[in-house]
Design an enzyme around this catalytic site. Structure first.
Site, PDB file in Angstrom:
ATOM      1  N   ASP A 196       0.849  -1.190   0.000  1.00 41.14           N
ATOM      2  CA  ASP A 196       0.000   0.000   0.000  1.00 41.14           C
ATOM      3  C   ASP A 196       0.890   1.248   0.000  1.00 41.14           C
ATOM      4  O   ASP A 196       2.031   1.207   0.450  1.00 41.14           O
ATOM      5  CB  ASP A 196      -0.858   0.051   1.275  1.00 41.14           C
ATOM      6  CG  ASP A 196      -2.038  -0.915   1.243  1.00 41.14           C
ATOM      7  OD1 ASP A 196      -2.342  -1.474   0.176  1.00 41.14           O
ATOM      8  OD2 ASP A 196      -2.659  -1.096   2.307  1.00 41.14           O
ATOM      9  N   MET A 197       0.329   2.361  -0.459  1.00 42.23           N
ATOM     10  CA  MET A 197       1.080   3.618  -0.380  1.00 42.23           C
ATOM     11  C   MET A 197       0.464   4.483   0.715  1.00 42.23           C
ATOM     12  O   MET A 197      -0.751   4.640   0.765  1.00 42.23           O
ATOM     13  CB  MET A 197       1.047   4.358  -1.717  1.00 42.23           C
ATOM     14  CG  MET A 197       1.962   5.556  -1.767  1.00 42.23           C
ATOM     15  SD  MET A 197       3.710   5.185  -1.446  1.00 42.23           S
ATOM     16  CE  MET A 197       4.258   4.646  -3.068  1.00 42.23           C
ATOM     17  N   GLN A 209      -0.402   6.948  -6.357  1.00 39.45           N
ATOM     18  CA  GLN A 209      -1.538   7.830  -6.065  1.00 39.45           C
ATOM     19  C   GLN A 209      -1.638   8.957  -7.095  1.00 39.45           C
ATOM     20  O   GLN A 209      -0.713   9.757  -7.245  1.00 39.45           O
ATOM     21  CB  GLN A 209      -1.358   8.434  -4.667  1.00 39.45           C
ATOM     22  CG  GLN A 209      -1.305   7.391  -3.563  1.00 39.45           C
ATOM     23  CD  GLN A 209      -0.572   7.892  -2.328  1.00 39.45           C
ATOM     24  OE1 GLN A 209       0.413   8.620  -2.433  1.00 39.45           O
ATOM     25  NE2 GLN A 209      -1.028   7.481  -1.162  1.00 39.45           N
ATOM     26  N   ARG A 247      -1.170  -0.863  -8.387  1.00 37.38           N
ATOM     27  CA  ARG A 247      -2.543  -0.433  -8.087  1.00 37.38           C
ATOM     28  C   ARG A 247      -2.549   1.084  -8.208  1.00 37.38           C
ATOM     29  O   ARG A 247      -1.775   1.768  -7.550  1.00 37.38           O
ATOM     30  CB  ARG A 247      -2.948  -0.822  -6.667  1.00 37.38           C
ATOM     31  CG  ARG A 247      -4.310  -0.239  -6.268  1.00 37.38           C
ATOM     32  CD  ARG A 247      -4.556  -0.284  -4.761  1.00 37.38           C
ATOM     33  NE  ARG A 247      -4.550  -1.610  -4.226  1.00 37.38           N
ATOM     34  CZ  ARG A 247      -4.199  -1.906  -2.974  1.00 37.38           C
ATOM     35  NH1 ARG A 247      -3.815  -0.953  -2.136  1.00 37.38           N
ATOM     36  NH2 ARG A 247      -4.188  -3.153  -2.557  1.00 37.38           N
ATOM     37  N   LYS A 275      -6.730   7.173  -6.303  1.00 42.41           N
ATOM     38  CA  LYS A 275      -6.647   8.637  -6.178  1.00 42.41           C
ATOM     39  C   LYS A 275      -5.647   9.027  -5.099  1.00 42.41           C
ATOM     40  O   LYS A 275      -4.903   9.991  -5.255  1.00 42.41           O
ATOM     41  CB  LYS A 275      -8.023   9.214  -5.822  1.00 42.41           C
ATOM     42  CG  LYS A 275      -9.010   9.212  -6.978  1.00 42.41           C
ATOM     43  CD  LYS A 275     -10.313   9.875  -6.559  1.00 42.41           C
ATOM     44  CE  LYS A 275     -11.333   9.840  -7.677  1.00 42.41           C
ATOM     45  NZ  LYS A 275     -12.657  10.332  -7.233  1.00 42.41           N
ATOM     46  N   ARG A 319     -12.240   5.950   6.082  1.00 41.38           N
ATOM     47  CA  ARG A 319     -13.373   5.510   5.247  1.00 41.38           C
ATOM     48  C   ARG A 319     -14.593   6.392   5.482  1.00 41.38           C
ATOM     49  O   ARG A 319     -15.276   6.785   4.549  1.00 41.38           O
ATOM     50  CB  ARG A 319     -13.740   4.046   5.549  1.00 41.38           C
ATOM     51  CG  ARG A 319     -12.688   3.052   5.165  1.00 41.38           C
ATOM     52  CD  ARG A 319     -12.538   2.846   3.659  1.00 41.38           C
ATOM     53  NE  ARG A 319     -11.812   3.870   2.932  1.00 41.38           N
ATOM     54  CZ  ARG A 319     -10.489   3.937   2.803  1.00 41.38           C
ATOM     55  NH1 ARG A 319      -9.716   3.042   3.360  1.00 41.38           N
ATOM     56  NH2 ARG A 319      -9.941   4.900   2.107  1.00 41.38           N
TER      57      ARG A 319
END
Ligand SMILES: Cc1cc2nc3c(=O)[nH]c(=O)nc-3n(C[C@H](O)[C@H](O)[C@H](O)COP(=O)(O)OP(=O)(O)OC[C@H]3O[C@@H](n4cnc5c(N)ncnc54)[C@H](O)[C@@H]3O)c2cc1C
Length: 305
Positions: free
Chosen positions: A125-126, A155, A176, A179, A281
């Site tokens: 993940d970033m 991103q 991946r 945004k 989220r």
């Protein structure tokens, strides 16, 4: 989102944890590995792939980072045992990026090695922009050492991303593209929604031109349409790309895309450390601000009685 909603969303960290937990339950598989396995099994039964995230952020002790690496090894063993279609997504800060680059490398190699043993894959993940350089450096080091079962996230929000794609091109990385959830200063990031969308498509074009395998991670209807048009222009077969969505978001649309024949992977977070992920989220859910404001006000009124 209205101005009032935006203001409420910015205040989310002040919302009582039980309220956050109640409203964020849909985004999290549960507290245990068994919870995650059950969710992945359901997703697989519905024709979706998964990527499992062991929740853990802002970790401050070395032992905790080793425990997270162990938890990932457990995930990989459990998914293999149950013959599930799921890889894993790791956050480098959970593996100690903020504490020690070397320990992080060690922990990541541990997870990547275990995944390779099962013929599985690890997505890095970033996180926020202070971690981008080191994340890409570690990714390159692993790939140059022959670890091919690892991919990264880029991103579209960041102005540097097109350059990063060019710099990584020699590795034909599995990427991946998303945004980007972390709000960054205007000096390094696009702050306007439209500019982020435009850059998302520019990045996708560059990745497809470079022959990268791409995970298109968005719930944005316009971007899904534009991205799929590009996939089709490139004549990609079903196995040459995937769509990705977060657990608890746009479930009906997810089903439609699978029914249309696209491969779709759902991001499945689980673990005790649900709070930071949940706040992010909820901050993104356009319908949630008012609901939370009402729930918080109701709770305060009850407490005041
Ligand atoms: C699989 C996956 C992995 C990701 N990994 C990373 C990562 O490694 N690093 C990173 O910075 N970001 C990551 N993200 C987050 C991403 O960067 C965005 O912040 C997030 O996807 C929201 O952007 P969007 O493209 O869906 O567009 P948005 O404009 O935010 O959302 C489009 C529509 O989707 C729906 N929606 C979106 N979010 C919610 C929500 N929480 N609840 C309910 N409805 C919602 C709404 O209908 C909204 O209008 C990931 C996203 C996905 C899907």
């Amino acid at each position: 989102m209205s101005l009032l909603d935006s203001a409420i969303v910015r205040l989310l960290p002040a919302v009582p944890k039980p309220v956050v937990q109640r409203f964020s339950a849909r985004y999290i598989a549960g507290a245990t590995l068994a919870d995650a396995v059950a969710v992945v099994r359901d997703l697989n039964a519905g024709g979706k792939m998964a990527t499992v995230d062991v929740l853990g952020e802002e970790i401050t002790h070395e032992e905790e980072t080793r425990a997270i690496a162990q938890a990932y090894r457990d995930v990989l063993a459990a998914t293999d045992k149950a013959s599930l279609d799921a890889n894993v997504s790791v956050k480098l800060t959970a593996l100690s990026l903020g504490l020690s680059y070397e320990l992080c490398r060690e922990n990541l190699l541990d997870v990547v090695g275990a995944a390779a043993g099962y013929g599985n894959f690890v997505r890095i993940d970033m996180e926020d922009a202070t971690t981008t350089d080191e994340t890409l450096r570690l990714y390159r080091e692993l790939r140059e050492d022959g670890h091919d079962n690892v991919g990264v996230v880029l991103q579209a929000r960041l102005k540097r991303t097109l350059d990063d794609i060019a710099a990584l091109a020699d590795l034909r990385p599995s990427v991946r593209i998303c945004k980007g959830i972390y709000l960054e200063p205007a000096a390094i990031a696009f702050t306007d929604d439209e500019a982020i969308r435009v850059n998302f498509l520019r990045c996708l074009d560059a990745l497809l031109d470079a022959g990268s395998y791409v995970g298109i991670a968005t719930h944005d209807e316009w971007l899904i349409g534009e991205s799929l048009a590009r996939v089709s222009q490139h004549g990609l077969a079903r196995e040459q790309y995937e769509l990705q969505m977060l657990l608890g978001v746009r479930e009906e649309r997810r089903d439609e895309l699978v029914a249309e024949g696209h491969r779709l992977r759902v991001y499945v977070p689980y673990g005790e450390q649900w709070y930071e992920y949940s706040v992010r989220r909820l901050q993104e859910n356009p319908a949630m601000a008012g609901t939370i404001a009402r729930a918080t006000a109701g709770r305060m009124l009850r407490l005041g009685r």
